[in-house]
Design an enzyme around this catalytic site. Structure first.
Site, short mmCIF file in Angstrom:
data_model
loop_
_atom_site.label_atom_id
_atom_site.label_comp_id
_atom_site.label_asym_id
_atom_site.label_seq_id
_atom_site.Cartn_x
_atom_site.Cartn_y
_atom_site.Cartn_z
N GLN A 45 0.84 -1.20 0.00
CA GLN A 45 0.00 0.00 0.00
C GLN A 45 0.88 1.25 0.00
OE1 GLN A 45 -2.00 0.64 3.76
NE2 GLN A 45 -3.69 1.73 2.78
N GLY A 46 0.78 2.05 -1.05
CA GLY A 46 1.57 3.28 -1.14
C GLY A 46 0.72 4.50 -0.89
N TYR A 47 0.39 4.74 0.36
CA TYR A 47 -0.35 5.96 0.72
C TYR A 47 0.59 6.97 1.38
CZ TYR A 47 -5.22 4.16 0.16
OH TYR A 47 -6.42 3.69 -0.32
N GLU A 56 -9.69 -1.68 5.04
CA GLU A 56 -8.47 -1.90 5.84
C GLU A 56 -8.81 -1.90 7.32
OE1 GLU A 56 -5.29 0.87 5.09
OE2 GLU A 56 -4.00 -0.01 6.63
N GLU A 88 -6.12 8.91 17.13
CA GLU A 88 -6.70 10.26 17.15
C GLU A 88 -7.53 10.49 15.88
OE1 GLU A 88 -3.51 9.57 17.83
OE2 GLU A 88 -3.56 9.97 19.99
C1 LIG Z 1 4.31 -0.38 11.29
C2 LIG Z 1 3.67 0.58 10.33
C3 LIG Z 1 3.24 0.11 9.11
C4 LIG Z 1 2.68 1.00 8.18
N1 LIG Z 1 2.34 0.53 6.95
C5 LIG Z 1 1.92 1.40 6.00
C6 LIG Z 1 1.68 0.96 4.66
O1 LIG Z 1 1.82 -0.23 4.34
N2 LIG Z 1 1.31 1.88 3.74
C7 LIG Z 1 1.14 3.20 4.05
O2 LIG Z 1 0.79 3.97 3.16
N3 LIG Z 1 1.37 3.66 5.30
C8 LIG Z 1 1.76 2.80 6.28
N4 LIG Z 1 2.02 3.24 7.55
C9 LIG Z 1 1.94 4.69 7.82
C10 LIG Z 1 0.80 5.10 8.73
O3 LIG Z 1 -0.43 5.09 8.03
C11 LIG Z 1 1.13 6.50 9.28
O4 LIG Z 1 2.27 6.35 10.11
C12 LIG Z 1 -0.01 7.09 10.06
O5 LIG Z 1 -1.06 7.45 9.21
C13 LIG Z 1 0.44 8.35 10.87
O6 LIG Z 1 1.11 9.24 10.07
P1 LIG Z 1 2.53 9.83 10.52
O7 LIG Z 1 3.42 8.67 10.88
O8 LIG Z 1 3.00 10.74 9.45
O9 LIG Z 1 2.25 10.62 11.86
P2 LIG Z 1 1.63 12.09 11.97
O10 LIG Z 1 0.50 12.22 11.03
O11 LIG Z 1 2.76 13.07 11.87
O12 LIG Z 1 1.06 12.06 13.44
C14 LIG Z 1 1.92 12.30 14.59
C15 LIG Z 1 0.98 12.39 15.80
O13 LIG Z 1 0.11 13.52 15.66
C16 LIG Z 1 -1.25 13.12 15.79
N5 LIG Z 1 -2.11 13.88 14.87
C17 LIG Z 1 -1.86 14.18 13.57
N6 LIG Z 1 -2.89 14.86 13.05
C18 LIG Z 1 -3.82 14.99 14.02
C19 LIG Z 1 -5.11 15.59 14.08
N7 LIG Z 1 -5.65 16.19 13.01
N8 LIG Z 1 -5.78 15.51 15.25
C20 LIG Z 1 -5.26 14.89 16.34
N9 LIG Z 1 -4.02 14.33 16.33
C21 LIG Z 1 -3.32 14.36 15.19
C22 LIG Z 1 -1.27 11.67 15.39
O14 LIG Z 1 -2.39 10.99 15.94
C23 LIG Z 1 0.06 11.18 15.96
O15 LIG Z 1 -0.08 10.86 17.32
C24 LIG Z 1 2.54 2.38 8.51
C25 LIG Z 1 2.96 2.84 9.76
C26 LIG Z 1 3.52 1.96 10.66
C27 LIG Z 1 3.99 2.50 11.98
#
Ligand SMILES: Cc1cc2nc3c(=O)[nH]c(=O)nc-3n(C[C@H](O)[C@H](O)[C@H](O)COP(=O)(O)OP(=O)(O)OC[C@H]3O[C@@H](n4cnc5c(N)ncnc54)[C@H](O)[C@@H]3O)c2cc1C
Length: 398
Positions: A128-130, A246, A385
């Site tokens: 998944q490339g999101y 998902e 969140e």
């Molecule tokens: C083990 C693992 C596997 C993954 N696999 C995939 C994958 O296969 N494909 C893919 O596309 N992605 C994948 N991800 C990515 C995952 O979807 C993102 O890490 C997740 O959406 C959070 O984004 P971020 O890491 O950029 O954190 P951020 O968005 O920077 O968030 C940091 C913190 O701020 C909080 N926050 C951010 N915005 C808000 C808001 N509006 N209100 C309240 N709180 C907020 C968050 O809840 C979090 O606690 C994976 C992540 C992990 C850890």
């Protein structure tokens, strides 16, 4: 909701048990038992996927015309529960459970004819490339760009945290195809052949010593326009639709129950002394037990309410939130139950890959790696969140 099984259900249950007894080898069962993660490595899941395919049991949630099983909700529940109880490998959800329903719902006839059978047979392995650096929760800010050049898109940019990209030969991705005032309006949904020139995969090793996630780089990667799903610049809608599958398209309670049973056995003192004598441990065990039962009933009820193949809607956020919180409660409990033993642990994958005996007692082996791996459950698929935001807006109308 009718919770008792019919004689046909009982016969089906026996059929599933017989199939598992005949096909689940000790190697596959050990591989799954030593998997700290949400789904197992392809060397474990692949053989099981192919066995299920020979029986026509790979895609219970798909409409029958595309290869679904035609099972009732009770039969689906029985199947999931029996597989979990027996410790059968958990399959990657990214093909059959995630992009499959999207292609069924919005793909062209050519895409359905090409991709769905390959998904069922296990020939294609999807990632998944999101997410991108800086675009996780704020996914709509994504910058990986697809520029139209005749009948191809030329893709440049990077995706991060891409689970199992190093195993996958296919990626479904959200890419920017237009700069629009509202960021969501310039995104398209595209299927990418991971063997194309210009794709580089860099591993990211996580705290439990696992290599599950990666950063993927695209340098002038040429993808046929025919591999775009649906309309150009409507990818945000498709991407959100897929996220419902998902977050809420699976059944987590049965696997959670078997993980909890392992921790309960440890707490009852089979190896470490009766941790259950500690009132705090006993209370947490009782709470988790009830929480898993409640999740089980919610999952069954939601599945019973949906047509086969239907998207679950905003309730998927509730399911994801609860399942991930209980996962973390179970694994936190495990660490507290084994106490100081948790200070000595080792990554699991090399053990089952090499079929090595472990230096740690077998029943404690998974406790710390699972605890570390489960830290990510409240992050991937959208953080807790973000799920609470969706529940507040779309279910509570706040
Ligand atoms: C083990 C693992 C596997 C993954 N696999 C995939 C994958 O296969 N494909 C893919 O596309 N992605 C994948 N991800 C990515 C995952 O979807 C993102 O890490 C997740 O959406 C959070 O984004 P971020 O890491 O950029 O954190 P951020 O968005 O920077 O968030 C940091 C913190 O701020 C909080 N926050 C951010 N915005 C808000 C808001 N509006 N209100 C309240 N709180 C907020 C968050 O809840 C979090 O606690 C994976 C992540 C992990 C850890």
């Amino acid at each position: 909701m009718e919770l008792s099984f019919t004689p046909e259900d009982r016969a089906f249950q026996k059929d599933v048990q017989d199939f598992i007894a005949a096909h689940l080898t000790p190697t596959l069962a050990r591989g799954q038992a030593l998997t700290p993660s949400v789904f197992s490595e392809p060397e474990i899941s692949g053989p099981w996927h192919r066995l299920l395919h020979t029986r026509g049991w790979v895609a219970p949630a798909w409409p029958q015309q595309y290869g679904g099983t035609g099972w009732t909700p009770a039969q689906r529940w029985i199947f999931e529960t029996e597989c979990a109880r027996a410790g059968a490998p958990s399959l990657s959800p990214m093909g059959v459970r995630m992009v499959g329903p999207l292609i069924i719902g919005f793909g062209s006839e050519a895409q359905k004819a090409y991709y769905l059978p390959r998904m069922l047979s296990g020939e294609d392995y999807w990632c998944q490339g999101y997410s991108e650096p800086g675009s996780g929760s704020d996914l709509a800010s994504l910058k990986t760009r697809a520029v139209r050049d005749g009948d191809h898109y030329v893709i440049n940019g990077t995706k991060i945290w891409t689970t199992h990209a190093h195993h996958a030969n296919r990626m479904f991705a959200l890419v920017r195809t237009a700069d629009t005032p509202r960021k969501q309006d310039g995104i398209s949904f595209i299927l990418i052949d991971m063997t194309l020139p210009g794709i580089t995969i860099r591993p990211i090793h996580t705290i439990g010593g696992d290599h599950e996630v990666n950063q993927v780089f695209f340098d002038d990667v040429q993808v046929p326009v025919s591999d775009r799903v649906g309309e150009e610049n409507k990818g945000w809608t498709y991407g959100k639709y897929l996220l419902e599958f998902e977050r809420g398209g699976g059944m987590n309670a049965a696997r959670l129950r078997s993980r909890f049973d392992n921790v309960s056995r440890l707490a009852r003192g089979e190896a470490t002394g009766p941790a259950i004598d500690d009132p705090d441990i006993a209370r947490r065990m009782a709470e988790i037990d009830v929480d898993i039962d409640a999740l089980d009933m919610i999952e069954l009820r939601i599945m019973s309410d949906l047509q086969t193949g239907q998207n679950p809607g905003a309730v998927s956020s509730l399911l994801k939130l609860r399942a991930s919180e209980i996962q973390q409660a179970v694994t936190r409990l495990g660490v507290d139950v084994i106490g100081y033993d948790a200070l000595y642990w080792e990554p699991l994958r090399p053990l089952y890959a090499l079929n090595e005996p472990a230096a740690i007692p077998e029943n404690e082996l998974t406790v710390v790696p699972e605890y570390l791996n489960r830290r990510a459950y409240t992050i991937f698929g959208g953080t807790s969140e973000v799920q609470r935001d969706i529940i507040a807006k779309n279910m509570l109308g706040l």
